[in-house]
Write a protein that holds these residues in place. Structure first.
Motif, PDB file in Angstrom:
ATOM      1  N   MET A 406      45.081  88.310  65.770  1.00 19.11           N
ATOM      2  CA  MET A 406      46.054  89.151  65.068  1.00 19.11           C
ATOM      3  C   MET A 406      47.179  88.308  64.458  1.00 19.11           C
ATOM      4  N   ALA A 407      47.662  87.292  65.222  1.00 20.79           N
ATOM      5  CA  ALA A 407      48.739  86.439  64.716  1.00 20.79           C
ATOM      6  C   ALA A 407      48.279  85.684  63.469  1.00 20.79           C
ATOM      7  N   GLU A 408      47.046  85.201  63.522  1.00 17.27           N
ATOM      8  CA  GLU A 408      46.488  84.486  62.370  1.00 17.27           C
ATOM      9  C   GLU A 408      46.438  85.407  61.147  1.00 17.27           C
ATOM     10  N   ALA A 409      45.989  86.646  61.378  1.00 18.01           N
ATOM     11  CA  ALA A 409      45.864  87.600  60.270  1.00 18.01           C
ATOM     12  C   ALA A 409      47.224  87.957  59.680  1.00 18.01           C
ATOM     13  N   GLU A 410      48.287  87.883  60.472  1.00 14.64           N
ATOM     14  CA  GLU A 410      49.639  88.152  59.942  1.00 14.64           C
ATOM     15  C   GLU A 410      50.266  86.879  59.375  1.00 14.64           C
ATOM     16  N   GLY A 411      49.549  85.772  59.447  1.00  8.00           N
ATOM     17  CA  GLY A 411      50.062  84.507  58.894  1.00  8.00           C
ATOM     18  C   GLY A 411      51.150  83.910  59.778  1.00  8.00           C
ATOM     19  N   LEU A 412      51.145  84.195  61.083  1.00  8.99           N
ATOM     20  CA  LEU A 412      52.214  83.711  61.971  1.00  8.99           C
ATOM     21  C   LEU A 412      51.643  82.694  62.978  1.00  8.99           C
ATOM     22  N   GLN A 413      51.538  81.455  62.502  1.00  7.60           N
ATOM     23  CA  GLN A 413      50.884  80.393  63.258  1.00  7.60           C
ATOM     24  C   GLN A 413      51.574  80.090  64.585  1.00  7.60           C
ATOM     25  N   ALA A 414      52.920  80.120  64.582  1.00  9.10           N
ATOM     26  CA  ALA A 414      53.656  79.799  65.819  1.00  9.10           C
ATOM     27  C   ALA A 414      53.364  80.832  66.907  1.00  9.10           C
ATOM     28  N   HIS A 415      53.216  82.080  66.490  1.00  7.37           N
ATOM     29  CA  HIS A 415      52.857  83.119  67.471  1.00  7.37           C
ATOM     30  C   HIS A 415      51.510  82.773  68.122  1.00  7.37           C
ATOM     31  N   LYS A 416      50.567  82.384  67.241  1.00  2.39           N
ATOM     32  CA  LYS A 416      49.219  82.056  67.730  1.00  2.39           C
ATOM     33  C   LYS A 416      49.283  80.876  68.714  1.00  2.39           C
ATOM     34  N   ASN A 417      50.096  79.864  68.315  1.00  2.73           N
ATOM     35  CA  ASN A 417      50.177  78.653  69.150  1.00  2.73           C
ATOM     36  C   ASN A 417      50.650  78.940  70.561  1.00  2.73           C
ATOM     37  N   ALA A 418      51.593  79.888  70.679  1.00  2.00           N
ATOM     38  CA  ALA A 418      52.147  80.213  72.002  1.00  2.00           C
ATOM     39  C   ALA A 418      51.042  80.670  72.945  1.00  2.00           C
ATOM     40  N   VAL A 419      49.989  81.227  72.392  1.00  4.91           N
ATOM     41  CA  VAL A 419      48.853  81.647  73.231  1.00  4.91           C
ATOM     42  C   VAL A 419      47.841  80.509  73.370  1.00  4.91           C
ATOM     43  N   THR A 420      47.524  79.870  72.231  1.00  6.96           N
ATOM     44  CA  THR A 420      46.500  78.824  72.230  1.00  6.96           C
ATOM     45  C   THR A 420      46.814  77.739  73.269  1.00  6.96           C
ATOM     46  N   LEU A 421      48.114  77.304  73.288  1.00  7.27           N
ATOM     47  CA  LEU A 421      48.510  76.261  74.248  1.00  7.27           C
ATOM     48  C   LEU A 421      48.190  76.661  75.675  1.00  7.27           C
ATOM     49  N   ARG A 422      48.458  77.909  75.988  1.00  8.55           N
ATOM     50  CA  ARG A 422      48.223  78.391  77.365  1.00  8.55           C
ATOM     51  C   ARG A 422      46.723  78.478  77.659  1.00  8.55           C
ATOM     52  N   LEU A 423      45.980  78.977  76.667  1.00  7.71           N
ATOM     53  CA  LEU A 423      44.530  79.099  76.889  1.00  7.71           C
ATOM     54  C   LEU A 423      43.930  77.713  77.126  1.00  7.71           C
ATOM     55  N   LYS A 424      44.406  76.750  76.311  1.00 13.05           N
ATOM     56  CA  LYS A 424      43.880  75.370  76.447  1.00 13.05           C
ATOM     57  C   LYS A 424      44.176  74.829  77.841  1.00 13.05           C
ATOM     58  N   SER A 425      45.403  75.144  78.342  1.00  8.81           N
ATOM     59  CA  SER A 425      45.786  74.628  79.666  1.00  8.81           C
ATOM     60  C   SER A 425      44.868  75.161  80.763  1.00  8.81           C
ATOM     61  N   LEU A 426      44.181  76.239  80.459  1.00 12.66           N
ATOM     62  CA  LEU A 426      43.308  76.841  81.496  1.00 12.66           C
ATOM     63  C   LEU A 426      41.852  76.421  81.361  1.00 12.66           C
ATOM     64  N   GLU A 427      41.532  75.600  80.309  1.00 13.50           N
ATOM     65  CA  GLU A 427      40.104  75.227  80.115  1.00 13.50           C
ATOM     66  C   GLU A 427      39.634  74.287  81.200  1.00 13.50           C
TER      67      GLU A 427
END
Ligand SMILES: NC(=O)c1ccc[n+]([C@@H]2O[C@H](COP(=O)([O-])OP(=O)(O)OC[C@H]3O[C@@H](n4cnc5c(N)ncnc54)[C@H](O)[C@@H]3O)[C@@H](O)[C@H]2O)c1
Ligand SMILES: N[C@H](CO)Cc1c[nH]c[nH+]1
Ligand SMILES: [Zn+2]
Length: 427
Positions: A406-427
């Protein structure tokens, strides 16, 4: 009183017009006073108190001595009446407390909602034509239940520069933290901007005349919330041959005596009742101490005959009265069908005065048609709902990719990053 026979829906809005001045007329004065109070503080408050209340004063705050004196002046019968009213208002408003709402929307994602009191509030207590100490109970009791910290009260000074002792007594009884002898537009402006004497508040409550009501509405443009526009009193009664004409007339006059700009209306399917009520109004009016005020309000009032109850209900919903009394064989029909009214009173033994003083419901209610979109004052008026959430590792895994998409679709990369970083930390 103006009798109207079977008005067509096309003319309802015309015949039901409120006898209030247009907001534009008053707004000019209100804006001027707001500007001056914002710039000059107490100096401007003093100027307008002198113009509108005929009082020169430089100290607005009510002292401890004045409160003590007021308490000693109240007869015990009135103290007992105030206690009884306070108890009922407390019971009804305390019962409005709600449980916190908590939901696990998806595994690991917990959301909840809690209420918090508004920290600084201002109560306006009318005092122009009558010292409405009952309004103190209506506002300060739920404010105390809600847990509001700073409760400032403003009310106009009388000709001796004092506030009526019953207002002070009730304020002291209900935990008001500061009382100021300031009324009208200048009081609302003071609580909006803050002056040397008047604290700035977050929300202003209370009824008042048209000047006070327009001032409260202007206050919202400066970041202050208000309860609602609660202006000159209104009452609409629907009654048929099961009603007692003397009771109906007494209710109409009870609201007419508030001010010359009050509006009282009777809607009936019985021409006989209308005739009887009209006669009763004339005879009861004669002995009222506030006859001149009530008579003027009654001049603007309407007695409306309609052919059936459905037409009556449609007309009432179109008007949206502050108070609605039902004295009809079909009271269930009206109770179920009413969608626009501040407060509803049912049956021959439920006078509107009961809600004004002691039954427990709040008498600070929307007027001027605002019953279509505002509630009257209630416990929630003094609180804000806040939401909370706590998400576990499992929870972020459950909703993370939806957020990223959803963040990507709204063009809000920083919003997306706040989640991506956390997901990566759990891989
Ligand atoms: N809707 C409700 O819930 C509700 C409840 C109680 C009372 N009411 C209404 O509240 C109103 C109380 O009115 P009130 O006049 O008695 O008291 P008030 O305290 O509202 O107004 C008095 C003040 O208005 C100011 N004022 C008077 N004339 C002015 C002018 N020409 N220009 C600018 N300011 C002026 C003065 O400062 C004065 O002190 C009544 O209309 C009553 O029907 C409504
Ligand atoms: N009827 C008013 C509300 O419109 C409230 C009130 C206070 N005192 C008497 N009546
Ligand atoms: Zn009243």
């Amino acid at each position: 009183m103006n009798k109207i026979d079977n008005p067509k829906p096309e003319i309802w809005s015309e015949i039901l017009k409120r006898p209030t001045k247009t907001v534009d007329d008053i707004e000019i004065t209100v804006k001027e006073i707001f500007k001056e109070v914002q710039r000059k503080g107490d100096e401007a408050v003093a100027k307008y108190t002198s113009i509108f209340d005929g009082i020169s004063q430089d100290n607005y705050e009510v002292s401890e001595e004045e409160i003590k004196e007021a308490i000693s002046l109240i007869p015990s019968e009135l103290k007992e009446a105030i206690e009884l009213a306070k108890e009922n208002i407390y019971k009804f408003h305390n019962a409005q407390k709600t449980e916190r709402v908590e939901v696990e929307t998806i595994e690991g994602v917990n959301c909840w909602q809690e209420k918090r009191p508004i920290q600084k509030i201002g109560l306006y207590i009318p005092g122009g034509t009558a010292p409405l100490f009952s309004t103190v109970l209506m506002l300060a009791v739920p404010a105390e239940i809600a847990g509001c910290k700073e409760i400032v009260l403003c009310s106009p000074p009388d000709k001796k520069g004092k506030i009526n002792p019953a207002i002070l007594y009730a304020a002291n009884l209900c935990g008001v933290t500061k009382i100021l002898k300031v009324g009208g537009i200048q009081a609302i402006a003071g609580m909006t901007f803050g002056t040397q004497s008047i604290p700035k508040v977050y929300k202003i409550f209370g009824p008042g005349n048209q000047f006070v009501t327009v001032a409260k509405q202007l206050a919202t443009q400066f970041g202050v919330a208000i309860d609602m526009p609660a202006g000159p009193s209104e009452l609409l009664i629907v009654a048929d041959d099961t009603a007692v004409p003397a009771f109906v007339a007494s209710d109409l006059l009870s609201q007419a005596e508030h001010g010359t700009d009050s509006q009282v209306i009777l809607v009936s399917t019985s021409k006989k009742l209308i005739e009887e009520v009209e006669k009763e109004v004339q005879s009861q009016l004669e002995v009222l101490p506030r006859k001149a005020i009530a008579e003027k309000a009654i001049e603007n009032s309407k007695l409306i005959y309609v052919e059936n109850d459905q037409i009556a209900l449609d007309l009432i919903n179109e008007y949206g009265p502050e108070h609605f009394i039902i004295c009809s064989e079909y009271d269930d029909f009206y109770c179920n069908g009413i969608v626009n009214a501040g407060s509803v009173f049912i049956g021959n033994y439920t006078p509107e005065s009961a809600g004004d003083y002691a039954s427990g419901t709040n008498h600070t209610l929307p007027t001027n048609g605002y019953a279509k979109n505002y509630s009257g004052v209630n416990l929630d008026s003094f609180m804000k709902s806040m939401t909370f959430q706590k998400i576990t590792k499992e929870g972020i895994l459950n909703i993370g990719s939806a957020i990223e998409t959803m963040a990507e679709a709204e063009g809000l990369q920083a919003h997306k990053n706040a989640v991506t970083l956390r997901l990566k930390s759990l891989e």
